[in-house]
Motif scaffolding. Structure first.
Motif, PDB file in Angstrom:
ATOM      1  N   ASP A   1       3.792  18.268 -28.657  1.00 44.59           N
ATOM      2  CA  ASP A   1       4.792  19.156 -29.258  1.00 44.59           C
ATOM      3  C   ASP A   1       4.059  20.377 -29.779  1.00 44.59           C
ATOM      4  N   GLY A   2       3.798  21.302 -28.832  1.00 46.64           N
ATOM      5  CA  GLY A   2       3.035  22.489 -29.188  1.00 46.64           C
ATOM      6  C   GLY A   2       2.228  22.986 -28.007  1.00 46.64           C
ATOM      7  N   ASN A   3       1.126  23.672 -28.325  1.00 48.99           N
ATOM      8  CA  ASN A   3       0.302  24.305 -27.300  1.00 48.99           C
ATOM      9  C   ASN A   3      -0.991  23.526 -27.061  1.00 48.99           C
ATOM     10  N   ILE A   4      -1.488  23.598 -25.841  1.00 51.78           N
ATOM     11  CA  ILE A   4      -2.863  23.220 -25.518  1.00 51.78           C
ATOM     12  C   ILE A   4      -3.571  24.501 -25.104  1.00 51.78           C
ATOM     13  N   GLY A   5      -4.695  24.833 -25.771  1.00 56.68           N
ATOM     14  CA  GLY A   5      -5.410  26.066 -25.510  1.00 56.68           C
ATOM     15  C   GLY A   5      -4.989  27.158 -26.480  1.00 56.68           C
ATOM     16  N   PRO A   6      -5.621  28.315 -26.351  1.00 60.13           N
ATOM     17  CA  PRO A   6      -6.641  28.656 -25.350  1.00 60.13           C
ATOM     18  C   PRO A   6      -8.044  28.152 -25.742  1.00 60.13           C
ATOM     19  N   PHE A   7      -8.853  27.907 -24.700  1.00 64.41           N
ATOM     20  CA  PHE A   7     -10.245  27.506 -24.878  1.00 64.41           C
ATOM     21  C   PHE A   7     -11.143  28.477 -24.120  1.00 64.41           C
ATOM     22  N   ASN A   8     -12.423  28.503 -24.497  1.00 63.80           N
ATOM     23  CA  ASN A   8     -13.352  29.423 -23.824  1.00 63.80           C
ATOM     24  C   ASN A   8     -13.925  28.832 -22.525  1.00 63.80           C
ATOM     25  N   THR A   9     -13.442  27.654 -22.147  1.00 60.91           N
ATOM     26  CA  THR A   9     -13.804  27.037 -20.872  1.00 60.91           C
ATOM     27  C   THR A   9     -12.592  26.288 -20.329  1.00 60.91           C
ATOM     28  N   GLU A  10     -12.545  26.075 -19.041  1.00 61.64           N
ATOM     29  CA  GLU A  10     -11.389  25.371 -18.490  1.00 61.64           C
ATOM     30  C   GLU A  10     -11.499  23.875 -18.776  1.00 61.64           C
ATOM     31  N   ILE A  11     -10.335  23.226 -18.878  1.00 58.51           N
ATOM     32  CA  ILE A  11     -10.288  21.803 -19.220  1.00 58.51           C
ATOM     33  C   ILE A  11      -9.391  21.056 -18.236  1.00 58.51           C
ATOM     34  N   THR A  12      -9.584  19.748 -18.182  1.00 55.90           N
ATOM     35  CA  THR A  12      -8.677  18.880 -17.422  1.00 55.90           C
ATOM     36  C   THR A  12      -7.503  18.504 -18.309  1.00 55.90           C
ATOM     37  N   LEU A  13      -6.306  18.722 -17.823  1.00 57.25           N
ATOM     38  CA  LEU A  13      -5.113  18.376 -18.585  1.00 57.25           C
ATOM     39  C   LEU A  13      -4.821  16.882 -18.459  1.00 57.25           C
ATOM     40  N   VAL A  14      -4.473  16.262 -19.580  1.00 55.76           N
ATOM     41  CA  VAL A  14      -4.157  14.836 -19.605  1.00 55.76           C
ATOM     42  C   VAL A  14      -2.670  14.687 -19.906  1.00 55.76           C
ATOM     43  N   TYR A  15      -1.948  14.186 -18.928  1.00 56.23           N
ATOM     44  CA  TYR A  15      -0.502  13.993 -19.056  1.00 56.23           C
ATOM     45  C   TYR A  15      -0.271  12.569 -19.568  1.00 56.23           C
ATOM     46  N   LYS A  16      -0.008  12.461 -20.860  1.00 50.14           N
ATOM     47  CA  LYS A  16       0.028  11.157 -21.529  1.00 50.14           C
ATOM     48  C   LYS A  16       1.399  10.483 -21.506  1.00 50.14           C
ATOM     49  N   ASN A  17       2.456  11.283 -21.369  1.00 53.25           N
ATOM     50  CA  ASN A  17       3.811  10.715 -21.395  1.00 53.25           C
ATOM     51  C   ASN A  17       4.199  10.293 -19.981  1.00 53.25           C
ATOM     52  N   VAL A  18       3.966   9.029 -19.651  1.00 51.53           N
ATOM     53  CA  VAL A  18       4.144   8.538 -18.285  1.00 51.53           C
ATOM     54  C   VAL A  18       5.572   8.039 -18.079  1.00 51.53           C
ATOM     55  N   PHE A  19       6.234   8.576 -17.068  1.00 51.04           N
ATOM     56  CA  PHE A  19       7.581   8.133 -16.706  1.00 51.04           C
ATOM     57  C   PHE A  19       7.534   6.985 -15.709  1.00 51.04           C
ATOM     58  N   SER A  20       6.618   7.075 -14.748  1.00 52.28           N
ATOM     59  CA  SER A  20       6.428   6.005 -13.777  1.00 52.28           C
ATOM     60  C   SER A  20       4.991   6.081 -13.283  1.00 52.28           C
ATOM     61  N   ASN A  21       4.453   4.894 -12.905  1.00 45.11           N
ATOM     62  CA  ASN A  21       3.068   4.860 -12.461  1.00 45.11           C
ATOM     63  C   ASN A  21       2.830   3.555 -11.711  1.00 45.11           C
ATOM     64  N   SER A  22       2.520   3.663 -10.419  1.00 42.64           N
ATOM     65  CA  SER A  22       2.218   2.469  -9.625  1.00 42.64           C
ATOM     66  C   SER A  22       0.835   1.929  -9.931  1.00 42.64           C
TER      67      SER A  22
ATOM     68  N   GLY B   1       0.799  -1.215   0.000  1.00 38.51           N
ATOM     69  CA  GLY B   1       0.000   0.000   0.000  1.00 38.51           C
ATOM     70  C   GLY B   1       0.833   1.265   0.000  1.00 38.51           C
ATOM     71  N   ASN B   2       2.059   1.191   0.508  1.00 41.56           N
ATOM     72  CA  ASN B   2       2.926   2.361   0.554  1.00 41.56           C
ATOM     73  C   ASN B   2       3.542   2.698  -0.794  1.00 41.56           C
ATOM     74  N   ARG B   3       3.475   1.792  -1.750  1.00 43.16           N
ATOM     75  CA  ARG B   3       4.117   1.997  -3.043  1.00 43.16           C
ATOM     76  C   ARG B   3       3.169   2.704  -4.004  1.00 43.16           C
ATOM     77  N   VAL B   4       2.982   3.995  -3.788  1.00 42.78           N
ATOM     78  CA  VAL B   4       2.076   4.786  -4.612  1.00 42.78           C
ATOM     79  C   VAL B   4       2.840   5.989  -5.151  1.00 42.78           C
ATOM     80  N   ALA B   5       2.988   6.072  -6.468  1.00 36.78           N
ATOM     81  CA  ALA B   5       3.712   7.184  -7.086  1.00 36.78           C
ATOM     82  C   ALA B   5       3.433   7.212  -8.577  1.00 36.78           C
ATOM     83  N   PHE B   6       3.522   8.398  -9.146  1.00 32.56           N
ATOM     84  CA  PHE B   6       3.429   8.546 -10.594  1.00 32.56           C
ATOM     85  C   PHE B   6       4.147   9.821 -11.016  1.00 32.56           C
ATOM     86  N   GLY B   7       4.514   9.878 -12.269  1.00 31.61           N
ATOM     87  CA  GLY B   7       5.115  11.074 -12.849  1.00 31.61           C
ATOM     88  C   GLY B   7       4.895  11.070 -14.346  1.00 31.61           C
ATOM     89  N   ALA B   8       4.432  12.194 -14.902  1.00 27.29           N
ATOM     90  CA  ALA B   8       4.113  12.242 -16.330  1.00 27.29           C
ATOM     91  C   ALA B   8       4.248  13.668 -16.854  1.00 27.29           C
TER      92      ALA B   8
END
Length: 214
Positions: free
Chosen positions: A93-114, A81-88
């Motif tokens: 290659d470029g910009n996300i936005g601008p949009f006329n509403t706020e969005i949830t960012l999706v970090y697709k390039n995962v370096f590590s993920n428990s 249970g203690n082994r919980v970590a992620f990094g992404a």
């Protein structure tokens, strides 16, 4: 935790050795008693008594072993249970936005993920109750502002903002410890009318890990 498991295992070993030594000692004493009583009473009753004592001792050992195995299983579960970590990073290659509403960012390039971070949605879901640390960084061309928000269950926790300031790239970063219950969700939002940039250098990142369970 490893030390606790080792100490528990050694304790079980020494306990078992001590019980066996007691068992041998009792057997020797009982043998002597059996000889004396056998000459008087024939030995059948004494033999039954000795067997009964052995059964009781064996049952006590079995109960202690089962209890120790349960404790070891609990300790293993706590370690897992203690082994919980992620990094992404954003993995674009470029910009996300601008949009006329706020969005949830999706970090697709995962370096590590428990396993608790979903690279398809950008959402981290707490697997255990505890105190976690999260940090994030952003990069943008300063002709337009960048406004990032760390969210917990739909509520903003902390911000990192770059305001318009000419025509050059600027970074921004922030981080915070959060107490989470099982199932709580943490993710990043990009505010409306702002943007964020990333490329192969992985400037814009999102990381988190469990500090300790509660």
């Amino acid at each position: 935790m490893k030390i606790s498991v080792a100490v528990l295992t050694l304790s079980l070993f020494y306990l078992s050795v001590a019980e066996v030594q007691q068992l041998d000692q009792r057997a020797e004493e009982d043998d002597g008693t059996n000889v004396e009583q056998a000459s008087v009473c024939g030995g059948d009753v004494t033999g039954s008594k000795t067997n009964g004592q052995l059964v009781v001792i064996l049952r006590e050992l079995e109960a202690k072993l089962r209890n120790t195995e349960k404790q070891l299983a609990d300790l293993r579960g706590e370690v897992r249970g203690n082994r919980v970590a992620f990094g992404a990073s954003l993995g674009i290659d470029g910009n996300i936005g601008p949009f006329n509403t706020e969005i949830t960012l999706v970090y697709k390039n995962v370096f590590s993920n428990s396993g608790s971070y979903n690279p398809g949605t950008g959402i981290f879901t707490a697997p255990v109750r505890g105190v976690y640390y999260f940090s994030f960084s952003g990069f943008n061309l300063s002709t337009r502002s960048m406004d990032l928000v760390l969210m917990k269950n739909g509520k903003p926790m902390i911000y990192a903002t770059n305001h318009p300031a000419g025509n050059h790239y600027e970074p921004a970063t922030n981080g915070m410890t959060l107490q989470l219950d099982v199932g709580d969700q943490v993710y990043m939002r990009l505010k409306q009318n702002t943007w964020i940039f990333d490329n192969g250098n992985n400037h814009s990142t999102f990381i988190g890990y469990l500090l300790f369970p509660l």
